[in-house]
Motif scaffolding. Structure first.
Motif, PDB file in Angstrom:
ATOM      1  N   TRP A  45       0.164   4.260  -2.017  1.00 11.05           N
ATOM      2  CA  TRP A  45       0.657   2.955  -1.605  1.00 11.05           C
ATOM      3  C   TRP A  45       1.387   2.238  -2.732  1.00 11.05           C
ATOM      4  CZ3 TRP A  45      -4.329   0.678   1.065  1.00 11.05           C
ATOM      5  CH2 TRP A  45      -4.580   1.374   2.250  1.00 11.05           C
ATOM      6  N   LYS A  50       6.420  -5.420  -1.594  1.00 10.57           N
ATOM      7  CA  LYS A  50       6.813  -4.867  -0.300  1.00 10.57           C
ATOM      8  C   LYS A  50       7.408  -6.006   0.522  1.00 10.57           C
ATOM      9  CE  LYS A  50       3.297  -1.454  -0.974  1.00 10.57           C
ATOM     10  NZ  LYS A  50       3.167  -1.450  -2.397  1.00 10.57           N
ATOM     11  N   ASP A  52      10.095  -7.262   4.064  1.00 17.11           N
ATOM     12  CA  ASP A  52      10.829  -7.047   5.301  1.00 17.11           C
ATOM     13  C   ASP A  52      11.572  -8.344   5.584  1.00 17.11           C
ATOM     14  OD1 ASP A  52      11.180  -7.299   8.365  1.00 17.11           O
ATOM     15  OD2 ASP A  52      10.783  -5.166   8.039  1.00 17.11           O
ATOM     16  N   ARG A  73      -8.895  -5.676   4.299  1.00 23.68           N
ATOM     17  CA  ARG A  73      -7.709  -5.989   5.116  1.00 23.68           C
ATOM     18  C   ARG A  73      -7.591  -7.483   5.383  1.00 23.68           C
ATOM     19  NH1 ARG A  73      -6.501  -2.446  10.291  1.00 23.68           N
ATOM     20  NH2 ARG A  73      -5.314  -1.376   8.677  1.00 23.68           N
ATOM     21  N   SER A  83       7.542  -7.792  16.860  1.00 21.96           N
ATOM     22  CA  SER A  83       7.576  -7.077  15.574  1.00 21.96           C
ATOM     23  C   SER A  83       8.616  -7.679  14.629  1.00 21.96           C
ATOM     24  CB  SER A  83       7.861  -5.592  15.802  1.00 21.96           C
ATOM     25  OG  SER A  83       9.113  -5.446  16.451  1.00 21.96           O
ATOM     26  N   ARG A 175      -0.740  -1.807   0.893  1.00 20.85           N
ATOM     27  CA  ARG A 175       0.329  -1.540   1.856  1.00 20.85           C
ATOM     28  C   ARG A 175       0.438  -2.735   2.782  1.00 20.85           C
ATOM     29  NH1 ARG A 175      -2.344   2.810   6.156  1.00 20.85           N
ATOM     30  NH2 ARG A 175      -4.042   1.425   6.800  1.00 20.85           N
ATOM     31  N   VAL A 176       1.596  -2.858   3.425  1.00 20.36           N
ATOM     32  CA  VAL A 176       1.827  -3.918   4.400  1.00 20.36           C
ATOM     33  C   VAL A 176       2.346  -3.258   5.672  1.00 20.36           C
ATOM     34  CG1 VAL A 176       3.038  -6.066   4.905  1.00 20.36           C
ATOM     35  CG2 VAL A 176       2.409  -5.519   2.545  1.00 20.36           C
ATOM     36  N   GLN A 177       1.769  -3.642   6.795  1.00 17.65           N
ATOM     37  CA  GLN A 177       2.215  -3.135   8.084  1.00 17.65           C
ATOM     38  C   GLN A 177       2.643  -4.303   8.956  1.00 17.65           C
ATOM     39  OE1 GLN A 177      -0.454   0.128   9.721  1.00 17.65           O
ATOM     40  NE2 GLN A 177      -1.829  -0.890   8.263  1.00 17.65           N
ATOM     41  N   GLN A 178       3.747  -4.118   9.642  1.00 20.87           N
ATOM     42  CA  GLN A 178       4.238  -5.125  10.568  1.00 20.87           C
ATOM     43  C   GLN A 178       3.974  -4.600  11.974  1.00 20.87           C
ATOM     44  OE1 GLN A 178       8.503  -5.379  11.285  1.00 20.87           O
ATOM     45  NE2 GLN A 178       8.403  -7.473  10.517  1.00 20.87           N
ATOM     46  N   LEU A 179       3.016  -5.188  12.643  1.00 17.24           N
ATOM     47  CA  LEU A 179       2.656  -4.779  13.992  1.00 17.24           C
ATOM     48  C   LEU A 179       3.016  -5.910  14.952  1.00 17.24           C
ATOM     49  CD1 LEU A 179      -0.845  -3.345  13.054  1.00 17.24           C
ATOM     50  CD2 LEU A 179       1.293  -2.083  13.265  1.00 17.24           C
ATOM     51  N   VAL A 183       1.080  -9.456  10.781  1.00 18.91           N
ATOM     52  CA  VAL A 183       1.366  -8.749   9.533  1.00 18.91           C
ATOM     53  C   VAL A 183       0.007  -8.383   8.942  1.00 18.91           C
ATOM     54  CG1 VAL A 183       2.301  -8.954   7.198  1.00 18.91           C
ATOM     55  CG2 VAL A 183       3.536  -9.960   9.127  1.00 18.91           C
ATOM     56  N   ASP A 186      -3.318  -4.379   3.538  1.00 23.98           N
ATOM     57  CA  ASP A 186      -4.491  -3.600   3.147  1.00 23.98           C
ATOM     58  C   ASP A 186      -4.473  -3.399   1.638  1.00 23.98           C
ATOM     59  OD1 ASP A 186      -5.240  -3.248   5.822  1.00 23.98           O
ATOM     60  OD2 ASP A 186      -4.072  -1.404   6.008  1.00 23.98           O
TER      61      ASP A 186
END
Length: 195
Positions: A45, A50, A52, A73, A83, A175-179, A183, A186
């Motif tokens: 990671w 990070k 967007d 998290r 998204s 890490r970063v997740q865009q769901l 957002v 973790d």
């Protein structure tokens, strides 16, 4: 003579029982492979920023946290955004509030600044949609028992962007997740590959 044999038999039986009791629960007998394995955690990671570039006018309504085997998290909920929620998440030396430049202390060995491109207020009325107060811990978030997270601070919402400080134990990979409608950030418990 019978008493000696009975005493010897009793001692042998007690010794056998003590020997069995000394084997840890779940231990596999000699010659049998154990099926218990260490959890393999994701790696790679890194700890660099990070981002967007997405943005939304849908307001942020909640921030929550959770514990997992390999990481802690943080989830930022933005209902109705789909998204399209943008973000910038990065380690910083200190957290400074947008607009005022005021420093907001955040406890921990390292500080992650979480910026979400969504307001914490209704853009039409200006009414708050999230109950956070500047420089205070996030409402409803209790980090007791977390392996990585140490502190949270709300830094405010300025010009459609919400800013949060996340204090962590040390500079660890994240890490970063865009769901849909959220957002997710973790932060790993360690740099190694096991939990």
């Amino acid at each position: 003579m019978v008493q000696i044999r009975t005493a010897c038999a009793t001692l042998a039986l007690v010794g056998a029982m003590v020997g069995v009791a000394a084997v840890p629960a779940g231990a596999a007998p000699s010659g049998v492979q154990s099926t218990t394995r260490a959890t393999t955690c994701p790696t790679g990671w890194g700890s660099l920023a990070k981002t967007d570039a997405g943005a939304t006018v849908a307001p942020l309504t909640n921030v929550r946290t959770g514990q997992h085997t390999c990481f802690d998290r943080m989830v930022v909920d933005v209902p109705g955004a789909g998204s399209g929620v943008g973000y910038r998440v990065q380690y910083v030396d200190r957290l400074y509030q947008d607009g005022s430049g005021r420093q907001i202390p955040v406890a921990g060995g390292a500080v992650i600044e979480v910026r979400v491109s969504a307001p914490a207020y209704d853009p039409e009325t200006g009414a708050a949609t999230y109950p956070g107060r500047v420089a205070r811990p996030l409402p409803g978030v209790d980090l007791t028992g977390y392996r990585t997270f140490r502190d949270t601070r709300f830094a405010g919402s300025f010009e459609g962007e919400t800013q949060i400080g996340l204090g962590v134990r040390a500079r660890l990979p994240f890490r970063v997740q865009q769901l849909d409608d959220r957002v997710v950030v973790d932060v790993a418990h360690s740099w190694t590959a096991t939990g």
